[in-house]
Write a protein that holds these residues in place. Structure first.
Motif, PDB file in Angstrom:
ATOM      1  N   PHE A  73       0.864  -1.178   0.000  1.00 20.82           N
ATOM      2  CA  PHE A  73       0.000   0.000   0.000  1.00 20.82           C
ATOM      3  C   PHE A  73       0.900   1.226   0.000  1.00 20.82           C
ATOM      4  CE2 PHE A  73      -2.518   3.448   1.703  1.00 20.82           C
ATOM      5  CZ  PHE A  73      -3.691   3.311   0.965  1.00 20.82           C
ATOM      6  N   SER A  74       0.993   1.856  -1.141  1.00 21.17           N
ATOM      7  CA  SER A  74       1.808   3.060  -1.263  1.00 21.17           C
ATOM      8  C   SER A  74       0.864   4.261  -1.280  1.00 21.17           C
ATOM      9  CB  SER A  74       2.621   2.999  -2.557  1.00 21.17           C
ATOM     10  OG  SER A  74       3.229   4.248  -2.788  1.00 21.17           O
ATOM     11  N   ALA A  75       0.733   4.882  -0.109  1.00 22.43           N
ATOM     12  CA  ALA A  75      -0.284   5.929   0.058  1.00 22.43           C
ATOM     13  C   ALA A  75      -0.107   7.059  -0.952  1.00 22.43           C
ATOM     14  CB  ALA A  75      -0.237   6.464   1.482  1.00 22.43           C
ATOM     15  N   SER A  76       1.136   7.485  -1.148  1.00 18.61           N
ATOM     16  CA  SER A  76       1.331   8.638  -2.035  1.00 18.61           C
ATOM     17  C   SER A  76       0.967   8.294  -3.477  1.00 18.61           C
ATOM     18  CB  SER A  76       2.773   9.143  -1.951  1.00 18.61           C
ATOM     19  OG  SER A  76       3.662   8.080  -2.197  1.00 18.61           O
ATOM     20  N   ASN A  77       1.325   7.078  -3.904  1.00 23.47           N
ATOM     21  CA  ASN A  77       0.971   6.683  -5.277  1.00 23.47           C
ATOM     22  C   ASN A  77      -0.531   6.595  -5.458  1.00 23.47           C
ATOM     23  OD1 ASN A  77       3.570   6.524  -6.150  1.00 23.47           O
ATOM     24  ND2 ASN A  77       3.773   4.322  -5.831  1.00 23.47           N
ATOM     25  N   VAL A  78      -1.185   5.972  -4.483  1.00 22.76           N
ATOM     26  CA  VAL A  78      -2.640   5.803  -4.590  1.00 22.76           C
ATOM     27  C   VAL A  78      -3.311   7.180  -4.587  1.00 22.76           C
ATOM     28  CG1 VAL A  78      -4.687   4.879  -3.420  1.00 22.76           C
ATOM     29  CG2 VAL A  78      -2.597   3.508  -3.518  1.00 22.76           C
ATOM     30  N   LYS A  79      -2.846   8.041  -3.692  1.00 24.03           N
ATOM     31  CA  LYS A  79      -3.454   9.374  -3.577  1.00 24.03           C
ATOM     32  C   LYS A  79      -3.265  10.159  -4.871  1.00 24.03           C
ATOM     33  CE  LYS A  79      -4.014  12.763   0.109  1.00 24.03           C
ATOM     34  NZ  LYS A  79      -4.168  14.003  -0.581  1.00 24.03           N
ATOM     35  N   ASN A  80      -2.052  10.094  -5.419  1.00 22.44           N
ATOM     36  CA  ASN A  80      -1.789  10.794  -6.684  1.00 22.44           C
ATOM     37  C   ASN A  80      -2.730  10.328  -7.778  1.00 22.44           C
ATOM     38  OD1 ASN A  80       0.211  12.494  -5.977  1.00 22.44           O
ATOM     39  ND2 ASN A  80       1.893  11.134  -6.526  1.00 22.44           N
ATOM     40  N   ARG A  81      -2.864   9.032  -7.868  1.00 22.11           N
ATOM     41  CA  ARG A  81      -3.730   8.473  -8.927  1.00 22.11           C
ATOM     42  C   ARG A  81      -5.179   8.894  -8.719  1.00 22.11           C
ATOM     43  NH1 ARG A  81      -2.756   3.008 -12.025  1.00 22.11           N
ATOM     44  NH2 ARG A  81      -0.573   3.286 -12.516  1.00 22.11           N
ATOM     45  N   LEU A  82      -5.611   8.810  -7.467  1.00 22.44           N
ATOM     46  CA  LEU A  82      -7.009   9.167  -7.187  1.00 22.44           C
ATOM     47  C   LEU A  82      -7.252  10.646  -7.478  1.00 22.44           C
ATOM     48  CD1 LEU A  82      -7.795   7.174  -3.909  1.00 22.44           C
ATOM     49  CD2 LEU A  82      -8.760   6.803  -6.176  1.00 22.44           C
ATOM     50  N   GLU A  83      -6.328  11.485  -7.055  1.00 18.69           N
ATOM     51  CA  GLU A  83      -6.522  12.926  -7.285  1.00 18.69           C
ATOM     52  C   GLU A  83      -6.578  13.231  -8.785  1.00 18.69           C
ATOM     53  OE1 GLU A  83      -4.577  14.635  -3.140  1.00 18.69           O
ATOM     54  OE2 GLU A  83      -3.428  14.811  -5.007  1.00 18.69           O
ATOM     55  N   SER A  84      -5.709  12.585  -9.536  1.00 23.03           N
ATOM     56  CA  SER A  84      -5.732  12.806 -10.996  1.00 23.03           C
ATOM     57  C   SER A  84      -7.070  12.341 -11.568  1.00 23.03           C
ATOM     58  CB  SER A  84      -4.625  12.012 -11.684  1.00 23.03           C
ATOM     59  OG  SER A  84      -3.397  12.374 -11.170  1.00 23.03           O
ATOM     60  N   TYR A  85      -7.515  11.201 -11.063  1.00 22.02           N
ATOM     61  CA  TYR A  85      -8.783  10.655 -11.561  1.00 22.02           C
ATOM     62  C   TYR A  85      -9.944  11.612 -11.228  1.00 22.02           C
ATOM     63  CZ  TYR A  85     -12.737   7.486 -12.089  1.00 22.02           C
ATOM     64  OH  TYR A  85     -13.931   6.931 -12.447  1.00 22.02           O
ATOM     65  N   PHE A  86      -9.947  12.094  -9.996  1.00 16.40           N
ATOM     66  CA  PHE A  86     -11.039  12.995  -9.607  1.00 16.40           C
ATOM     67  C   PHE A  86     -10.995  14.301 -10.410  1.00 16.40           C
ATOM     68  CE2 PHE A  86     -10.772  10.699  -5.309  1.00 16.40           C
ATOM     69  CZ  PHE A  86     -11.736   9.772  -5.692  1.00 16.40           C
ATOM     70  N   GLN A  87      -9.783  14.766 -10.684  1.00 14.66           N
ATOM     71  CA  GLN A  87      -9.662  15.982 -11.512  1.00 14.66           C
ATOM     72  C   GLN A  87     -10.268  15.746 -12.897  1.00 14.66           C
ATOM     73  OE1 GLN A  87      -5.531  17.141 -11.592  1.00 14.66           O
ATOM     74  NE2 GLN A  87      -5.538  17.677  -9.417  1.00 14.66           N
ATOM     75  N   MET A  88      -9.990  14.573 -13.417  1.00 12.73           N
ATOM     76  CA  MET A  88     -10.541  14.252 -14.739  1.00 12.73           C
ATOM     77  C   MET A  88     -12.068  14.196 -14.684  1.00 12.73           C
ATOM     78  SD  MET A  88      -9.855  10.891 -17.054  1.00 12.73           S
ATOM     79  CE  MET A  88     -10.653   9.819 -15.917  1.00 12.73           C
ATOM     80  N   LEU A  89     -12.573  13.584 -13.630  1.00 11.08           N
ATOM     81  CA  LEU A  89     -14.040  13.512 -13.498  1.00 11.08           C
ATOM     82  C   LEU A  89     -14.636  14.909 -13.383  1.00 11.08           C
ATOM     83  CD1 LEU A  89     -14.840  10.534 -11.064  1.00 11.08           C
ATOM     84  CD2 LEU A  89     -14.932  10.573 -13.552  1.00 11.08           C
ATOM     85  N   ALA A  90     -13.949  15.766 -12.620  1.00  5.07           N
ATOM     86  CA  ALA A  90     -14.448  17.133 -12.441  1.00  5.07           C
ATOM     87  C   ALA A  90     -14.505  17.854 -13.781  1.00  5.07           C
ATOM     88  CB  ALA A  90     -13.547  17.879 -11.459  1.00  5.07           C
TER      89      ALA A  90
END
Lengths: 403, 441
Positions: free
Chosen positions: B409-426
């Motif tokens: 579980f790499s928190a920073s990697n997961v967070k980065n990916r999620l934030e990018s994904y949410f930005q795209m959704l936005a």
């Protein structure tokens, strides 16, 4: 130079035969299959994955059974990698790559046996990626009571049979199934003879040759493969008489864990070069499953069911029923082949083989049988670490094996 | 009063009343387990998918679920140590971490999540449903408990996208001829069909309420998080309590709580309190990561992402597709239940389920949480991602974690990916982007 021996054969024929088989087993364009189809207009070929499928039914339905065992280290994987995360084994990647690059267009369908979750899910991937092809999931029972698992298995075979006949368009009968059983009985018998010859004199029938011969059988029609195996046996007997293949002071080892994704051919050869005689293995178990003799009279489907239920061989893909001890069969194979140790060679990320290992190792410990372990992928390129490991293991056996 | 300067104080976490009820149910169950031998009760180890809880309870046995122990160990930060212990004993770093966590826990004394020792099994009930590793897992357990019998139930896979009458018959016959006789032998009790029917009837009542709760996420403001909250909601019905009066009570209470939130226009309760703004509605595929569960969840609710449907909450039954345990055909209904569990569905059907969820729950997108440990879930998810995108026109995201191995579980990697994904959704929600030509002009 061609040398004629007393038995009248030619020693040069043996390498030619092996060379021919090697070309087939490294034929990842499946030209062998296309050529067969050209020679047999209107006939179809049907693929299957490891570990076990009833090849007799594919054959009896008038089709060529083709083992799709991956692509060794010969294929650059691009599209296959796009379908699987890094922690999934390599086999499905190369199978998808073969499919997406059109190399499997010669096959009218594929059969995915219940070997593991990855092959199981690959059956679904096939349905999604190749909707025009037939994708069959072959769910062999894990209940070995003839009245329960046997009844279910009969139904599984009947459904598979119906689907195969639909693909082939052939109105095959029980007689065709019985005829195919006979051919595959012969194939299993010849395989058994060759394995016995290898364990008796692994310097005469080396593991790499045996491997090549067996893998060629994944693409060749069983009739032709039987003829090749028969000729190979004759040539090996000639070699025994001629004595031209010299025995080395190698350690006799049993390879375990390579039941599904195959090691690259280079790795099979590396083991021999590192000082190991492989006297037993679990490569391509489809060639040896069911034992040797399935009855070839009466109800063919029933005979296949009964043979499956009665077969006691262990495999990482098969549940060891209550009352049987895990590792018993491996120990038996070590003893019967004069093995001096076990090489656990499992594909990376192979849950069935790797989860089996601690249990098998514990069983070997109790018997005082030594072992070592390494992992590989079908495209493993770096052989030096494996050579060192296997070589050290062979040295250990030779130096301290009797201590 | 909370001391604001007390930096070591644990954060106050809002808990729904139903969570506290569930916690007590679990604590009581583990207490019973520790007393099992004194009470003369037999202990049965089994798995969540295709579990036969009603049958186990009808024989008055106590279930132990190794996957649940493993995930609890993950949440308690114990799993890393257990996995290391198993690896020291020869288990490969490549294989399922649930298995290694379970084996490691046993090697270290088999102390369960409540700090009490879990008793040895009297029966290993191997329900081989949708996960090949289960076979190996129980072979390993049989090695540890060589005198313990194994009752093996082979549940055929829905390779062709449905289960057939022959499959049902096969499972029923195994129940009749293998499973029930082993229970009778181990417990010394005869099979009591009436007791089983009563339990199955109770199951159906609780299942009805569970489905209502899960479908409450269709509301414009979802009152639940169907993934992070959902794993709590499925707890009793997927484990040792299906068929019990306490499960009925739990789901009744849960339903009332969810109804109250709908009435008040509130979102789900998170560890940091009620979720307020819901910017993104998501469907999630795959199990969660347990070792950093709260941190993982926070990455979602901090960004205003609420999960409205998940596939993981269907591993122990796809009740929202209409299945209910039917007391009028007790063995058949158990067989159908086993055959229908999510991981027993083929990939095209899993794709369809996700696409249906995206549409039915009006989701903005969907996310695959691919766990290293679970080939049954993970193998093929990248293909599923593309197929669901094709069917729904919604964007999919992909992250990789693990079940209980903290190393993955790499928190920073997961967070980065999620934030990018949410930005795209936005950006997608904001409407179509101007074309490059228009921008240039």
């Amino acid at each position: 130079m061609i040398t004629t021996n007393e038995a009248g054969g030619t020693l040069a024929e043996l390498p030619r035969l092996v060379e021919k088989c090697e070309a087939v087993c490294l034929d990842f364009d499946f030209k062998t299959v296309s050529d067969w189809k050209e020679k047999n207009p209107g006939k179809k070929a049907f693929g299957f994955l490891p570990t076990y499928v009833p090849r007799e039914l594919i054959h009896a339905a008038g089709m060529l059974p083709v083992g799709v065992l991956g692509a060794d280290d010969s294929l650059e994987i691009v599209r296959g990698d796009a379908c699987f995360q890094s922690y999934i084994c390599h086999l499905p990647r190369s199978v998808v790559e073969l499919g997406m690059t059109g190399r499997l267009d010669c096959l009218s369908g594929m059969m995915f046996p219940s070997t593991c979750d990855v092959i199981r899910n690959l059956s679904g991937i096939w349905k999604l990626q190749f909707p025009e092809k037939v994708s069959l999931y072959f769910d062999a029972p894990q209940n070995f009571d003839m009245q329960i698992g046997g009844v279910f298995y009969r139904r599984v075979l009947e459904e598979i049979w119906e689907a195969l006949l639909k693909v082939s368009g052939v109105a095959a009968t029980n007689e065709d199934i019985l005829a195919s059983i006979k051919l595959y009985n012969e194939n299993r018998r010849l395989t058994s003879v060759i394995y016995d010859m290898r364990s008796a004199r692994p310097w005469v029938a080396p593991a790499s040759e045996v491997y090549i011969l067996m893998r060629a059988g994944m693409q060749l029609p069983v009739e032709e493969h039987n003829a090749i195996l028969t000729r190979y046996i004759e040539l090996i007997e000639d070699e025994v008489t001629a004595g031209s293949r010299r025995e080395l002071d190698n350690a006799r080892v049993v390879v375990s864990g390579s039941f599904c994704e195959q090691p690259p051919l280079t790795l099979v050869r590396t083991l021999e070069r590192s000082g190991c005689y492989v006297v037993e293995d679990d490569y391509m178990m489809v060639t040896r499953w069911l034992g040797s003799e399935v009855p070839s009279d009466g109800d063919g489907m029933h005979n296949l069911v009964q043979a499956y239920m009665d077969y006691k061989g262990e495999s990482p893909a098969k549940f060891v029923p209550d009352g049987q001890k895990k590792g018993t069969e491996l120990i038996g194979r070590v003893r019967s082949t004069g093995g001096e140790g076990v090489l656990f060679a499992a594909p990376s990320f192979c849950d069935p083989a790797l989860l089996d290992q601690p249990m098998l190792q514990e069983a070997l410990d109790k018997e005082g049988i030594s072992y070592t372990a390494f992992k590989y992928s079908e495209n493993t390129g770096q052989m030096q670490p494996i050579r060192e490991r296997a070589g050290t293991f062979a040295d250990t056996i030779k130096l301290w094996g009797d201590a | 009063m909370k001391n604001e300067l007390d930096v070591d104080a644990k954060p106050v976490i809002d808990k729904e009343q139903s969570m506290l009820v569930q916690k007590k149910m679990i604590a009581d169950h583990f207490t019973k387990l520790t007393q099992a031998k004194d009470l003369g009760k037999k202990v049965v180890y089994t798995f969540v998918p295709g579990n036969l809880t009603e049958l186990m309870l009808s024989f008055d046995t106590l279930p132990v679920l190794p996957e649940i122990n493993a995930l609890q160990s993950g949440m308690r930060k114990m799993s890393g140590e257990y996995i290391a212990e198993a690896e020291r004993h020869g288990h490969s770093e490549d294989v399922c971490t649930y298995v290694k966590c379970d084996i490691g826990m046993m090697l270290k004394g088999n102390i369960g999540p409540t700090g009490q020792k879990i008793p040895d099994p009297d029966l290993l009930l191997l329900s081989y449903t949708g996960c090949f590793t289960f076979l190996k897992w129980f072979e390993l357990l049989r090695d540890r408990y060589p005198n313990c019998p194994v009752a093996m139930l082979h549940v055929p896979y829905q390779g062709e996208g449905e289960y057939t009458p022959e499959m049902v018959k096969y499972v029923v016959e195994q129940l009749q001829k293998e499973i029930i006789p082993k229970f009778e032998k181990v417990t010394g009790n005869d099979f009591n069909e009436d007791a089983l029917k009563r339990l199955l009837a109770n199951s159906a009542i609780a299942e009805e309420d569970l489905v209502w709760v899960l479908e409450a996420a269709k509301n414009p403001i979802s009152p639940i998080d169907a993934y992070f909250g959902g794993v709590y909601y499925i707890g009793p019905i997927f484990t040792s309590f299906r068929g019990t009066e306490s499960a009925i009570e739990y789901y009744k209470q849960l339903r009332q709580e969810v109804q109250a939130r709908i009435d008040a226009g509130l979102g789900p309760i998170t560890p940091d309190g009620p979720m307020e703004e819901q910017k993104f509605r998501l469907v999630v595929e795959g199990p969660p990561n347990w070792t950093s569960f709260r941190e993982f969840w926070k990455m979602f609710y901090d960004e205003g992402a609420v999960v409205v449907a998940s596939t993981y909450t269907k591993v122990g039954g796809v009740y929202d597709r209409g299945f209910r345990h039917d007391p009028d055909k007790p063995l058949e209904t158990m067989a159908e239940y086993c055959l229908g569990c999510y991981t027993n569905l083929n990939l095209p059907d899993r794709v369809k389920m996700m696409a249906d969820y995206v549409k039915d729950y009006n989701a903005d997108g969907f996310l695959m949480n691919s766990v290293k440990s679970c080939n049954s879930f993970s193998s093929g998810q990248l293909v599923m991602l593309r197929e669901v995108e094709k069917l729904t026109g919604r964007a999919g995201g992909f992250i990789e974690t693990d079940l209980v191995d903290p190393r993955y579980f790499s928190a920073s990697n997961v967070k980065n990916r999620l934030e990018s994904y949410f930005q795209m959704l936005a950006q997608k929600k904001a409407g179509p982007l101007e074309s490059a030509e228009e921008v240039t002009a």
